[in-house]
Design an enzyme around this catalytic site. Structure first.
Site, PDB file in Angstrom:
ATOM      1  N   CYS A  49     140.880  34.360 -17.833  1.00 39.27           N
ATOM      2  CA  CYS A  49     140.043  33.266 -18.320  1.00 39.27           C
ATOM      3  C   CYS A  49     138.659  33.388 -17.690  1.00 39.27           C
ATOM      4  O   CYS A  49     138.415  34.266 -16.878  1.00 39.27           O
ATOM      5  CB  CYS A  49     140.671  31.954 -17.926  1.00 39.27           C
ATOM      6  SG  CYS A  49     142.429  31.880 -18.307  1.00 39.27           S
TER       7      CYS A  49
ATOM      8  N   ARG B  37     136.356  37.362 -22.123  1.00 37.68           N
ATOM      9  CA  ARG B  37     137.511  37.291 -21.228  1.00 37.68           C
ATOM     10  C   ARG B  37     138.674  36.515 -21.844  1.00 37.68           C
ATOM     11  O   ARG B  37     139.758  36.462 -21.279  1.00 37.68           O
ATOM     12  CB  ARG B  37     137.114  36.621 -19.921  1.00 37.68           C
ATOM     13  CG  ARG B  37     136.077  37.381 -19.140  1.00 37.68           C
ATOM     14  CD  ARG B  37     135.629  36.593 -17.949  1.00 37.68           C
ATOM     15  NE  ARG B  37     136.588  36.671 -16.866  1.00 37.68           N
ATOM     16  CZ  ARG B  37     136.484  37.510 -15.848  1.00 37.68           C
ATOM     17  NH1 ARG B  37     135.488  38.346 -15.786  1.00 37.68           N
ATOM     18  NH2 ARG B  37     137.387  37.527 -14.899  1.00 37.68           N
TER      19      ARG B  37
ATOM     20  N   ASN C 229     141.325  30.182 -12.821  1.00 30.36           N
ATOM     21  CA  ASN C 229     141.633  31.538 -13.302  1.00 30.36           C
ATOM     22  C   ASN C 229     142.752  32.094 -12.442  1.00 30.36           C
ATOM     23  O   ASN C 229     142.746  31.871 -11.233  1.00 30.36           O
ATOM     24  CB  ASN C 229     140.445  32.475 -13.099  1.00 30.36           C
ATOM     25  CG  ASN C 229     139.449  32.377 -14.213  1.00 30.36           C
ATOM     26  OD1 ASN C 229     139.600  31.567 -15.114  1.00 30.36           O
ATOM     27  ND2 ASN C 229     138.422  33.203 -14.141  1.00 30.36           N
TER      28      ASN C 229
ATOM     29  N   GLU D 189     125.015  66.390 -19.913  1.00 28.95           N
ATOM     30  CA  GLU D 189     124.182  65.180 -19.949  1.00 28.95           C
ATOM     31  C   GLU D 189     122.741  65.515 -19.533  1.00 28.95           C
ATOM     32  O   GLU D 189     121.783  65.041 -20.153  1.00 28.95           O
ATOM     33  CB  GLU D 189     124.806  64.114 -19.034  1.00 28.95           C
ATOM     34  CG  GLU D 189     124.002  62.845 -18.832  1.00 28.95           C
ATOM     35  CD  GLU D 189     123.690  62.078 -20.114  1.00 28.95           C
ATOM     36  OE1 GLU D 189     124.221  62.416 -21.175  1.00 28.95           O
ATOM     37  OE2 GLU D 189     122.863  61.150 -20.051  1.00 28.95           O
TER      38      GLU D 189
ATOM     39  N   LYS E 260     119.587  64.923 -21.947  1.00 30.13           N
ATOM     40  CA  LYS E 260     118.447  64.087 -21.534  1.00 30.13           C
ATOM     41  C   LYS E 260     117.150  64.871 -21.665  1.00 30.13           C
ATOM     42  O   LYS E 260     116.150  64.374 -22.162  1.00 30.13           O
ATOM     43  CB  LYS E 260     118.683  63.668 -20.077  1.00 30.13           C
ATOM     44  CG  LYS E 260     118.275  62.310 -19.725  1.00 30.13           C
ATOM     45  CD  LYS E 260     119.321  61.251 -19.927  1.00 30.13           C
ATOM     46  CE  LYS E 260     119.810  61.151 -21.350  1.00 30.13           C
ATOM     47  NZ  LYS E 260     120.906  60.243 -21.544  1.00 30.13           N
TER      48      LYS E 260
ATOM     49  N   HIS F   2     130.677  84.509 -20.888  1.00 29.19           N
ATOM     50  CA  HIS F   2     131.266  84.660 -22.224  1.00 29.19           C
ATOM     51  C   HIS F   2     130.209  84.564 -23.324  1.00 29.19           C
ATOM     52  O   HIS F   2     130.542  84.296 -24.479  1.00 29.19           O
ATOM     53  CB  HIS F   2     132.362  83.614 -22.430  1.00 29.19           C
ATOM     54  CG  HIS F   2     133.474  83.749 -21.445  1.00 29.19           C
ATOM     55  ND1 HIS F   2     134.372  84.789 -21.491  1.00 29.19           N
ATOM     56  CD2 HIS F   2     133.786  83.023 -20.349  1.00 29.19           C
ATOM     57  CE1 HIS F   2     135.216  84.681 -20.478  1.00 29.19           C
ATOM     58  NE2 HIS F   2     134.877  83.622 -19.761  1.00 29.19           N
TER      59      HIS F   2
ATOM     60  N   LYS G  69     117.521  54.005 -30.846  1.00 25.64           N
ATOM     61  CA  LYS G  69     118.352  53.505 -29.742  1.00 25.64           C
ATOM     62  C   LYS G  69     119.758  53.189 -30.220  1.00 25.64           C
ATOM     63  O   LYS G  69     120.730  53.391 -29.510  1.00 25.64           O
ATOM     64  CB  LYS G  69     117.692  52.260 -29.140  1.00 25.64           C
ATOM     65  CG  LYS G  69     118.396  51.700 -27.910  1.00 25.64           C
ATOM     66  CD  LYS G  69     118.278  52.652 -26.731  1.00 25.64           C
ATOM     67  CE  LYS G  69     119.100  52.211 -25.537  1.00 25.64           C
ATOM     68  NZ  LYS G  69     119.362  53.327 -24.609  1.00 25.64           N
TER      69      LYS G  69
HETATM   70  O1  M6R Z   1     124.950  52.978 -28.073  1.00 25.90           O
HETATM   71  P1  M6R Z   1     125.849  54.152 -27.850  1.00 25.90           P
HETATM   72  O2  M6R Z   1     126.196  54.324 -26.409  1.00 25.90           O
HETATM   73  O3  M6R Z   1     127.077  54.116 -28.699  1.00 25.90           O
HETATM   74  O4  M6R Z   1     125.001  55.399 -28.289  1.00 25.90           O
HETATM   75  C1  M6R Z   1     125.555  56.680 -28.316  1.00 25.90           C
HETATM   76  C2  M6R Z   1     124.487  57.728 -28.381  1.00 25.90           C
HETATM   77  O5  M6R Z   1     123.727  57.576 -29.542  1.00 25.90           O
HETATM   78  C3  M6R Z   1     123.553  57.652 -27.170  1.00 25.90           C
HETATM   79  O6  M6R Z   1     124.258  57.785 -25.982  1.00 25.90           O
HETATM   80  C4  M6R Z   1     122.504  58.776 -27.222  1.00 25.90           C
HETATM   81  O7  M6R Z   1     123.114  60.000 -27.076  1.00 25.90           O
HETATM   82  C5  M6R Z   1     121.455  58.522 -26.149  1.00 25.90           C
HETATM   83  N1  M6R Z   1     120.182  58.295 -26.758  1.00 25.90           N
HETATM   84  C6  M6R Z   1     121.318  59.652 -25.191  1.00 25.90           C
HETATM   85  O8  M6R Z   1     120.381  59.381 -24.220  1.00 25.90           O
END
Ligand code: M6R
Length: 601
Positions: free
Chosen positions: A2, A27, A98, A473, A477, A496, A596
């Site tokens: 809760c 929750r 809770n 990653e 980036k 490889h 985004k």
């Molecule tokens: O909003 P989300 O976490 O689902 O988005 C997934 C990807 O589009 C997101 O992580 C994208 O790869 C980023 N712009 C990377 O920095």
């Protein structure tokens, strides 16, 4: 589990209470209620279903209040109904709770509680009845709580209103509570997300703490005396939407990580008792044998790390997938599985479709999301929020490390109760934010690395084990915001194929914590060096001792372990990408061709 919110304010705080409840709706929301004390009598509203139903009741009752406690319920004892809905009101007190009181039938006998006084099916009402009695006996709300706590077996966080007082009295054991203070008010909540947006400082209560919270002060007691607890800065949502002293949102978001990681961890775990508390669900994860995790982009990299953790630390079978692939494949989902989707925005179309697919297969779904009112959050059975705060830069940074933090806690939670539990991992997760801070102080060293990458045509990241996803990653980036070609590889894969691309001066950034993979990584470094590659090494003190002679640049970051290293090594790769983009003059926060929130196929 809760959710609890309480505010003691100089002004009417009903709107803040309701918005706190909305934030905690993830929750549980089978019923909700709130109560206030006015002219020394209690007024309340309750309703079943979503918080919007309670909001209607509050409006119809024209309820206002300066000192209010509220609750959103996820039924354990007794079905969702008005009679089982918190708060419970007795002559001298009101209670929201809770957790689960395990010995409530013993307590009924011990305190000679009259059955006719109990109208609900809940364990909570018994506590309200007992506290009512204890207030008569002790005539002191704090002493009454101390006495009550001695007799209870189980987990609880309580918030009481008491007749004749304008304070909220709270206590906790085995169930989290956080206090918040702001201009003209103090607040309590089971979760940072429930606190008002104009909160300035927060305090996480520790096990068995008791606190008296009114509109101008907070007093915290342990068993015997008034004590002080560490204060943390609270960052309201609107602060995330301005750059402040930073040049870019991405820079601000990278530097916010010591806070976002710590907030995310403390939201689900108790530092003192070293316990993870996930919101309650009727699912027992340990009764399953398979976990399927899907996501896109950066979020997918967090799933890759989680696979290493889950395989190493639990007996689960785990499969991970890129959402855009999983959704179109003919996958066999066995009933012994539950599914996890990870998404910052909670709106990514491919991830959402996978969630739908999980649901069609009737498997329990968990979402790890940063946006709590998103489609993914609303559709999933169980939400584990990342407390990164709004992320504005298109390149995901703080959301990623918060995703990793939640996944790490989830894995520790799966281990909880088993003999496999690793205390070192547990301890390290609570100090990871300090190591992140130390890395951020080395910003100039990463700037120097970035400077030397300005004229390169190609860059490589390599790593082994859980550093492999971080290499991916780092490459993502870098590509995303610098538009440079960059590849991430599992170091053992170089020979490889990709080794053919290594020629004089091609930079290879090696993510190399001194762990069981280290000696193998050394061989891979030599393979690169032998072909003229330029080695840039991110490692710890022990790792650095062995490789200085092969490295063109080296940055030493704090020593870490299998669980926390992916979180730590994420920071250097973010900083390198960020500074390189700044040197190249690209649009850091809104790189070309990207969005985004990817709500298309
Ligand atoms: O909003 P989300 O976490 O689902 O988005 C997934 C990807 O589009 C997101 O992580 C994208 O790869 C980023 N712009 C990377 O920095």
């Amino acid at each position: 589990m809760c959710g609890i919110v309480g505010i003691a304010s100089k002004n009417n705080c009903i709107d803040n209470i309701l918005s706190g409840l909305y934030s905690l709706e993830y929750r549980g929301y089978d019923s909700s209620g709130l109560a206030t004390i006015k002219n020394n009598h209690f007024e309340y509203s309750k309703n079943i279903g979503k918080i919007s139903n309670l909001q209607k009741s509050v409006k119809n009752n024209k309820l206002t209040g300066n000192v209010v406690i509220a609750h959103t319920r996820w039924a354990t004892h007794g079905k969702p109904s008005i009679k089982n809905c918190h708060p419970f009101i007795k002559d001298n007190c009101v209670l929201v709770h809770n957790g689960i009181i395990e010995n409530y039938t013993d307590l009924i006998n011990y305190y000679s509680i009259k059955q006719k006084n109990i109208k609900s099916d809940t364990d909570t009402e018994i506590i309200a009845e007992i506290y009512n009695k204890l207030l008569n006996e002790f005539n002191n709300p704090i002493e009454a709580i101390k006495n009550l706590n001695k007799k209870i077996v189980g987990s609880f966080s309580f918030a009481f209103l008491v007749h004749g007082s304008k304070s909220i009295y709270v206590t906790r054991r085995g169930s989290p509570l956080v206090l918040g203070s702001g201009e003209g008010f103090n607040a309590v909540s089971s979760d940072v997300l429930g606190l008002p947006d104009n909160t300035k400082e927060i305090i996480f209560l520790e096990e068995n703490d008791i606190a008296e919270v009114n509109d101008s002060s907070i007093l915290i007691y342990d068993k015997n005396q008034i004590i002080k607890r560490e204060k943390h800065k609270f960052i309201p949502k609107k602060e995330f939407k301005v750059k402040g002293n930073y040049k870019h949102f991405m820079e601000k978001e990278i530097f916010h990580q010591p806070i976002s990681i710590e907030d995310t961890i403390l939201n689900f775990a108790d530092k003192k008792r070293k316990v993870v508390y996930l919101p309650k669900t009727n699912i027992k994860f340990n009764e399953f044998s398979n976990i399927i995790i899907v996501a896109c982009g950066t979020a997918y990299h967090s799933c890759m790390v989680a696979k290493y953790w889950i395989e190493e630390m639990t007996d689960f079978n785990v499969s991970i997938d890129i959402a855009s692939e999983y959704r179109y494949r003919k996958n066999k989902v066995n009933k012994n599985s539950f599914g996890i989707v990870v998404s910052q925005s909670g709106e990514t179309m491919d991830t959402l479709k996978c969630l739908n697919k999980f649901k069609k297969n009737n498997i329990f779904t968990i979402s790890i999301v940063n946006v709590l009112n998103s489609s993914i959050a609303r559709l999933s059975d169980f939400i584990l929020p990342t407390l990164a705060g709004p992320e504005i830069g298109v390149a995901s940074t703080k959301a990623f490390t918060s995703q990793l933090s939640v996944l790490a806690l989830f894995v520790l939670n799966l281990q909880q109760g088993s003999k496999n539990i690793n205390k070192i991992f547990f301890n390290s997760i609570f100090s990871i934010h300090k190591s992140v801070k130390e890395i951020l102080k080395k910003e100039n060293e990463f700037k120097k690395i970035a400077k030397k990458l300005v004229d390169t045509k190609s860059i490589f990241y390599i790593g082994r084990g859980a550093m492999y996803p971080i290499a991916l990653e780092g490459a993502l980036k870098l590509k995303e915001i610098t538009y440079k070609h960059c590849e991430g590889y599992a170091a053992g894969e170089l020979k490889h194929g990709p080794l053919a691309l290594i020629e004089n001066n091609i930079p290879v950034i090696v993510l190399a914590p001194f762990d069981e993979n280290y000696s193998k990584l050394l061989s891979n470094i030599q393979e690169v060096k032998a072909r003229g590659g330029r080695i840039i090494m991110i490692t710890d003190r022990d790792g650095a001792k062995k490789v200085k002679k092969y490295c063109d640049q080296i940055v030493i970051i704090p020593k870490t372990n299998f669980l926390t290293s992916p979180i730590l090594y994420s920071i250097p790769v973010q900083l390198i990408a960020y500074y390189l983009a700044v040197f190249l003059g690209t649009d850091v926060d809104q790189p070309r061709n990207l969005a985004k929130s990817v709500t298309v196929e």
